[in-house]
Scaffold this motif. Structure first.
Motif, short mmCIF file in Angstrom:
data_model
loop_
_atom_site.label_atom_id
_atom_site.label_comp_id
_atom_site.label_asym_id
_atom_site.label_seq_id
_atom_site.Cartn_x
_atom_site.Cartn_y
_atom_site.Cartn_z
N PRO A 98 11.14 4.70 1.49
CA PRO A 98 11.72 5.93 1.00
C PRO A 98 12.14 6.82 2.17
CG PRO A 98 9.70 5.42 -0.17
CD PRO A 98 9.80 4.47 0.98
N SER A 99 12.91 7.85 1.86
CA SER A 99 13.44 8.71 2.90
C SER A 99 12.35 9.63 3.44
CB SER A 99 14.61 9.52 2.36
OG SER A 99 15.63 8.67 1.91
N ARG A 130 18.77 7.71 -3.50
CA ARG A 130 18.64 8.65 -4.62
C ARG A 130 17.23 8.62 -5.20
NH1 ARG A 130 22.85 7.80 -9.36
NH2 ARG A 130 24.23 8.05 -7.57
N THR A 131 16.67 7.42 -5.30
CA THR A 131 15.29 7.32 -5.82
C THR A 131 14.31 8.02 -4.90
OG1 THR A 131 15.81 5.19 -6.86
CG2 THR A 131 13.49 5.70 -6.52
N GLY A 132 14.50 7.87 -3.58
CA GLY A 132 13.62 8.53 -2.62
C GLY A 132 13.64 10.04 -2.74
N ALA A 151 -0.61 -0.56 -7.65
CA ALA A 151 -2.00 -0.26 -7.29
C ALA A 151 -2.07 0.77 -6.16
CB ALA A 151 -2.72 -1.54 -6.86
N LEU A 152 -1.15 0.68 -5.21
CA LEU A 152 -1.13 1.63 -4.09
C LEU A 152 -0.61 3.00 -4.51
CD1 LEU A 152 0.21 -0.61 -1.16
CD2 LEU A 152 -2.11 0.28 -1.43
N ALA A 153 0.47 3.01 -5.29
CA ALA A 153 1.15 4.27 -5.60
C ALA A 153 0.55 5.00 -6.81
CB ALA A 153 2.63 4.00 -5.86
N ARG A 154 0.12 4.22 -7.81
CA ARG A 154 -0.32 4.81 -9.08
C ARG A 154 0.69 5.88 -9.52
NH1 ARG A 154 -6.93 5.40 -8.47
NH2 ARG A 154 -7.30 3.21 -7.93
N PRO A 155 1.92 5.46 -9.77
CA PRO A 155 3.00 6.42 -10.01
C PRO A 155 2.77 7.32 -11.22
CG PRO A 155 3.66 4.20 -10.66
CD PRO A 155 2.37 4.06 -9.93
N ARG A 156 3.16 8.57 -11.09
CA ARG A 156 3.07 9.52 -12.19
C ARG A 156 4.33 9.38 -13.03
NH1 ARG A 156 5.04 14.45 -13.25
NH2 ARG A 156 6.00 14.63 -11.17
N LEU A 210 5.70 6.39 -2.90
CA LEU A 210 5.99 5.04 -3.36
C LEU A 210 6.27 4.97 -4.86
CD1 LEU A 210 3.15 3.05 -1.52
CD2 LEU A 210 5.54 3.23 -0.84
N ASP A 211 6.21 6.10 -5.55
CA ASP A 211 6.30 6.08 -7.01
C ASP A 211 7.56 5.38 -7.51
OD1 ASP A 211 4.03 7.59 -6.73
OD2 ASP A 211 4.62 9.11 -8.18
#
Length: 296
Positions: free
Chosen positions: A4-5, A171-173, A62-67, A179-180
């Motif tokens: 990511p950026s 754009r995602t970054g 597992a690392l990010a556990r995205p919200r 890491l989400d």
């Protein structure tokens, strides 16, 4: 896979270490490709792609556990498109690997990010890099020994998906922290590829050895290079990163030679050299606006 950026220099490694990390990431990606290709006689490429994406998805989630709650419609559309491009890119390049040498496939794939970089040119003289890349592609096409047209087509499709992936990654970054976005996109890519298992002989997936090697491909081709690049980008400018990533075709050809036993004709090595030089020149000409992240 691009990081990511994250441009903060907090905890940034020394310049030499940052460069070394990028080179490790390049070697890891291509080594993963070489290991994957050695399995194609036992398992369909689509099944190996599925294993690769499943491994990277599990590790990243597992690392990010995205919200996931509270996301806007625009953020979801972006990450879904990002994941779709990721899935197509992985599936297409592995289909290409199964038909033509790895180094040749990655060289054709580079047409995508090179075209994207060329769109950012503001000086007519910079188009010379496009011409040099064109010479490389022509040389590859002229050497028809072992060059399956369908394999070339899949490599070009992967290149188009790679160009889309670069734009959507940025754009995602911006829209998803840390890491989400990447974790969610990896799951989306896995979902996109899964229907491809229908009608495919995936019996090898029940073999423990195949499962372990497939997991290793996921770690080598996604998790290791991503981690290395994430740290390196805290120190390296995007343009420098892009120049280093331009070594991908040469690294792919070397892995094809050393791991898979693929031999290339002198004209093909020359073609790869042309594309590498064109990619370096195009990245420098485009400046910090464009970089060519490694594909996942």
């Amino acid at each position: 896979m691009p990081a990511p950026s994250i441009r903060s220099r907090a905890g940034a490694p020394p310049l030499g270490l940052a460069v070394a990390l990028v080179l490790v990431g390049i070697a890891s990606v291509q080594l993963g490709a070489g290991v994957a290709k050695t399995l194609f006689d036992e398992v369909e490429p689509t099944a190996i792609v599925w294993l690769r994406l499943a491994t990277s998805s599990l590790v990243l989630v597992a690392l990010a556990r995205p919200r996931l709650r509270g996301r806007t419609r625009e953020e979801w559309l972006t990450v879904l498109a990002f994941g779709a491009s990721l899935g197509v890119m992985n599936w297409a390049i592995y289909q290409s690997f199964s038909r033509i040498p790895i180094g040749v496939a990655v060289t054709f794939e580079f047409v995508g990010p090179l075209t994207l970089a060329a769109l950012g040119f503001s000086r007519r003289r910079d188009l010379a890099w496009v011409a040099l890349a064109g010479v490389g592609v022509v040389l590859l096409g002229a050497e028809r020994s072992g060059l399956d047209p369908l394999g070339v087509g899949f490599a070009l499709l992967a290149g188009a998906a790679w160009a889309s992936y670069i734009l959507l990654s940025a754009r995602t970054g911006r829209q998803w922290p840390g890491l989400d976005g990447l974790a969610v996109a990896s799951v989306v890519a896995l979902v996109v590829v899964t229907p491809g298992l229908v009608g495919v002989d995936a019996g090898g997936l029940a073999d423990t050895r195949i499962l372990l090697l497939g997991a290793a491909v996921g770690l080598l081709s996604s998790v290791v290079p991503y981690s290395a690049e994430l740290v390196a980008l805290r120190r390296l400018p995007a343009a420098t990163f892009g120049v280093l990533m331009s070594l991908e075709p040469a690294a792919a050809a070397l892995v094809g030679l050393l791991v898979v036993g693929e031999t290339l004709a002198p004209a093909q090595w020359l073609a790869i050299g042309c594309v590498v030089a064109a990619s370096i020149g195009a990245t420098r000409a485009a400046g910090p606006r464009q970089a060519a992240p490694a594909p996942d």
